[in-house]
Design a protein around this motif. Sequence first.
Motif, PDB file in Angstrom:
ATOM      1  N   HIS A   1       0.799  -1.223   0.000  1.00 54.83           N
ATOM      2  CA  HIS A   1       0.000   0.000   0.000  1.00 54.83           C
ATOM      3  C   HIS A   1       0.836   1.279   0.000  1.00 54.83           C
ATOM      4  N   ALA A   2       2.148   1.132   0.222  1.00 57.47           N
ATOM      5  CA  ALA A   2       3.042   2.296   0.161  1.00 57.47           C
ATOM      6  C   ALA A   2       3.816   2.338  -1.143  1.00 57.47           C
ATOM      7  N   ASP A   3       3.531   1.400  -2.049  1.00 59.32           N
ATOM      8  CA  ASP A   3       4.252   1.344  -3.320  1.00 59.32           C
ATOM      9  C   ASP A   3       4.061   2.641  -4.101  1.00 59.32           C
ATOM     10  N   GLY A   4       5.173   3.275  -4.467  1.00 55.98           N
ATOM     11  CA  GLY A   4       5.100   4.527  -5.203  1.00 55.98           C
ATOM     12  C   GLY A   4       4.828   5.737  -4.335  1.00 55.98           C
ATOM     13  N   VAL A   5       4.639   5.530  -3.034  1.00 55.04           N
ATOM     14  CA  VAL A   5       4.385   6.631  -2.099  1.00 55.04           C
ATOM     15  C   VAL A   5       5.575   6.814  -1.166  1.00 55.04           C
ATOM     16  N   LEU A   6       5.975   5.734  -0.502  1.00 56.27           N
ATOM     17  CA  LEU A   6       7.154   5.750   0.364  1.00 56.27           C
ATOM     18  C   LEU A   6       8.218   4.857  -0.250  1.00 56.27           C
ATOM     19  N   ASP A   7       9.478   5.287  -0.198  1.00 54.78           N
ATOM     20  CA  ASP A   7      10.538   4.417  -0.712  1.00 54.78           C
ATOM     21  C   ASP A   7      10.871   3.343   0.325  1.00 54.78           C
ATOM     22  N   GLU A   8      11.741   2.425  -0.050  1.00 57.55           N
ATOM     23  CA  GLU A   8      12.042   1.286   0.818  1.00 57.55           C
ATOM     24  C   GLU A   8      12.649   1.734   2.146  1.00 57.55           C
ATOM     25  N   ALA A   9      13.518   2.730   2.098  1.00 54.33           N
ATOM     26  CA  ALA A   9      14.152   3.211   3.328  1.00 54.33           C
ATOM     27  C   ALA A   9      13.115   3.805   4.279  1.00 54.33           C
ATOM     28  N   GLU A  10      12.152   4.547   3.733  1.00 57.15           N
ATOM     29  CA  GLU A  10      11.100   5.137   4.574  1.00 57.15           C
ATOM     30  C   GLU A  10      10.196   4.060   5.160  1.00 57.15           C
ATOM     31  N   GLN A  11       9.887   3.047   4.364  1.00 55.09           N
ATOM     32  CA  GLN A  11       9.078   1.953   4.880  1.00 55.09           C
ATOM     33  C   GLN A  11       9.797   1.228   6.017  1.00 55.09           C
ATOM     34  N   LYS A  12      11.081   0.984   5.814  1.00 58.47           N
ATOM     35  CA  LYS A  12      11.867   0.303   6.843  1.00 58.47           C
ATOM     36  C   LYS A  12      11.938   1.137   8.119  1.00 58.47           C
ATOM     37  N   GLU A  13      11.967   2.457   7.970  1.00 58.89           N
ATOM     38  CA  GLU A  13      12.095   3.349   9.120  1.00 58.89           C
ATOM     39  C   GLU A  13      10.892   3.257  10.047  1.00 58.89           C
ATOM     40  N   ILE A  14       9.694   3.071   9.490  1.00 54.53           N
ATOM     41  CA  ILE A  14       8.499   3.090  10.340  1.00 54.53           C
ATOM     42  C   ILE A  14       8.046   1.701  10.766  1.00 54.53           C
ATOM     43  N   LEU A  15       8.661   0.656  10.214  1.00 51.87           N
ATOM     44  CA  LEU A  15       8.293  -0.701  10.618  1.00 51.87           C
ATOM     45  C   LEU A  15       8.821  -0.999  12.012  1.00 51.87           C
ATOM     46  N   TRP A  16       7.988  -1.633  12.836  1.00 50.42           N
ATOM     47  CA  TRP A  16       8.420  -2.017  14.176  1.00 50.42           C
ATOM     48  C   TRP A  16       9.326  -3.239  14.082  1.00 50.42           C
ATOM     49  N   SER A  17      10.345  -3.245  14.899  1.00 47.28           N
ATOM     50  CA  SER A  17      11.337  -4.323  14.842  1.00 47.28           C
ATOM     51  C   SER A  17      10.837  -5.613  15.481  1.00 47.28           C
TER      52      SER A  17
END
Length: 697
Positions: free
Chosen positions: A425-441
Amino acid sequence: MPRRQPPVSTPPVVPPATPDAEPPDPLTRERAHLTHSRAALRAMREDVQALDIKDVTANWVNAAALAHQIDERIKALADLSDTPLFFGRLDYLHSPGAERAEGAEGEKFYIGRRHVHDTDGDPMVIDWRAPVSQPFYRASKQDPQDIALRRRFGYTGGDLTAYEDEHLSDPAEAAATSKLLQQEIERPRVGPMRDIVATIQPEQDEIVRSGLAASLCVQGGPGTGKTAVGLHRVAYLLYAHRERLARTGTLVIGPNRSFLQYIEQVLPALGELEVRQATVDDLVAHVEVRGTDGAAAAVVKGDARMAEVLRRAVYSHVTMPTEPVVVVRGSRRWRVPAYELEELVQELLDRDIRYGAAREALPQRIAHAVLVQMERSGEAPDDRVQDSVARNAAVKAAVKAVWPPVEPAKLVLRLLTDADFLAAHADGVLDEAEQKEILWSRPVRSVRSAKWSAADAVLIDEATDLVQRTHSLGHVVLDEAQDLSPMQYRAVGRRCTTGSATVLGDLAQGTTPWATRSWQEALTHLGKQDALIEELTAGFRVPTDVITYASRLLPYIAPGLTPVASVRENPGTFEIRRAAGDADVLAACRDALANEGSTGLIAADTRIPALTEALDAAGVPHLTPGEETTPDTRLTLVPASLAKGLEYDYVVLDEPRAIVDAEPDDRTGLRRLYVCLTRAVSGLTITHATELPEQLG
């Protein structure tokens, strides 16, 4: 020229004035009017207290509502002994609104915080918000607005002790700065913020009296009165549009609880008790906030692009039907084919209405399709039949499969913990680095066990609005707005989609990594892109030497802003001291406390424990932000992160370098320092052991 009378500590007892025995001098006459006005206000309050509602209410609900209204009216009519009932007088050349007959004498009106009338209903004090009061703030020598004389009153406590006259219609009288006005502006602060109703300036009054339909954004540097202007605008709108705002509601939003405690007495002092106050965190409190985000994650979560990610995630739950719906009623079976169901679903998607509203509409649409078939077969079904079909088990099952319910918190939790779901759902909106930044570990078992951050709560609020429309208010005041993220602006904007907003802030005081870059951008996120942007540049609070020194930072933190120009006659005090240790900081505090008024010791958050220990060891009583100062305890220890919006007569600023270094970057740190430097009303002392930031010269 203005005439001033010396203060009188104990005014004489004034007998009731009569036409045959009028007091001999103007000051005594004005004191008599004050005495009679207070008596009239007491009579108004007693009249309300004496109301008997036993025989005028149809049931207990109406009785409770009316009793509440009466209680609020009684509170609004309270006479505050230390607050002047009126602060000015206008003598008109002609009666306002009447024909200007030759030789006709105008009326005089006393201007105060609320309306007071005598037993005959004749006004003794006119509410400052009434149209007839407007010239008190806007009339000038160049534009007297039919005013012969403007009189200002000086008070000591609640006692009228002085007055000044300004003859606006007399060309021979030179304009002079009002000493009483200047004294009121510079009067020491003890306790919470007070109203500025007696000192509103023409440019402030224009903002205060702007219409309800228009949204406004007020850019104002330290000490320009933007917060007070916003609060007085609420009071004015409630006066001018009381019935409408009583239905739709008003809301004041501040940056933190300490700030709200500081301003909470302004509106009640003006007789307005029904205005809700909240922080943005209060508005979006769908979950308990127990966690924090790093700066990078908070910036991504606060980005307006997250709204599109959430919208995609919510509507991804809708699936096109592949099977028909068969409704059995008696011996008849009614079949709605899959292609027709698909058309109904697509039509709802195309209308772009709330997810929950569309889900509630779908069973009725399916039921209507069944009713059309019934009518074609010769039956005559009515609305009750349609409702019955909509509740049919087969229809319910189809709706649940095609348009299932969505729980906002669960949706956001899945986005933050399921990398594949987020990526889809973030495809084309957030890049991979931004997605990784907000994902909980780490995985989370449930919504309740999750350690939500403040930014997460805003995301849940966005998702909640996608499912169910947020209630809109008539007017919202948003203060210290420069620190909000785009997603927080959207959260506030949802609360005034059908109303208007007053946005207050200073771009130079933005102290978050996501701080507002331009007001036009912020207003777009708020949904008020057509709002008028006003700028206040006259400083009434911060002394000249202090604001001049603090303005050295503007080229580094907000190059395009106009520096505040102090209009105060009192230059205040300003001093920079080398400090060998905490003992020198305490010495500076004692020097500040030797003056009248409040003192704030502002320091980097990391310095607060050490300073608390030093103050306690030295036996110096002190408060925390939000606690009300008293004559015996006038020192407040303020973490730099909570200093915004607060003000003190004297400020001791500890270690500017530490304040800058506590922030994630120099620009944010310098903005935080700019905030702390501009909290002083009368004097600023800077104490430092390390070198000052080079931007201060």
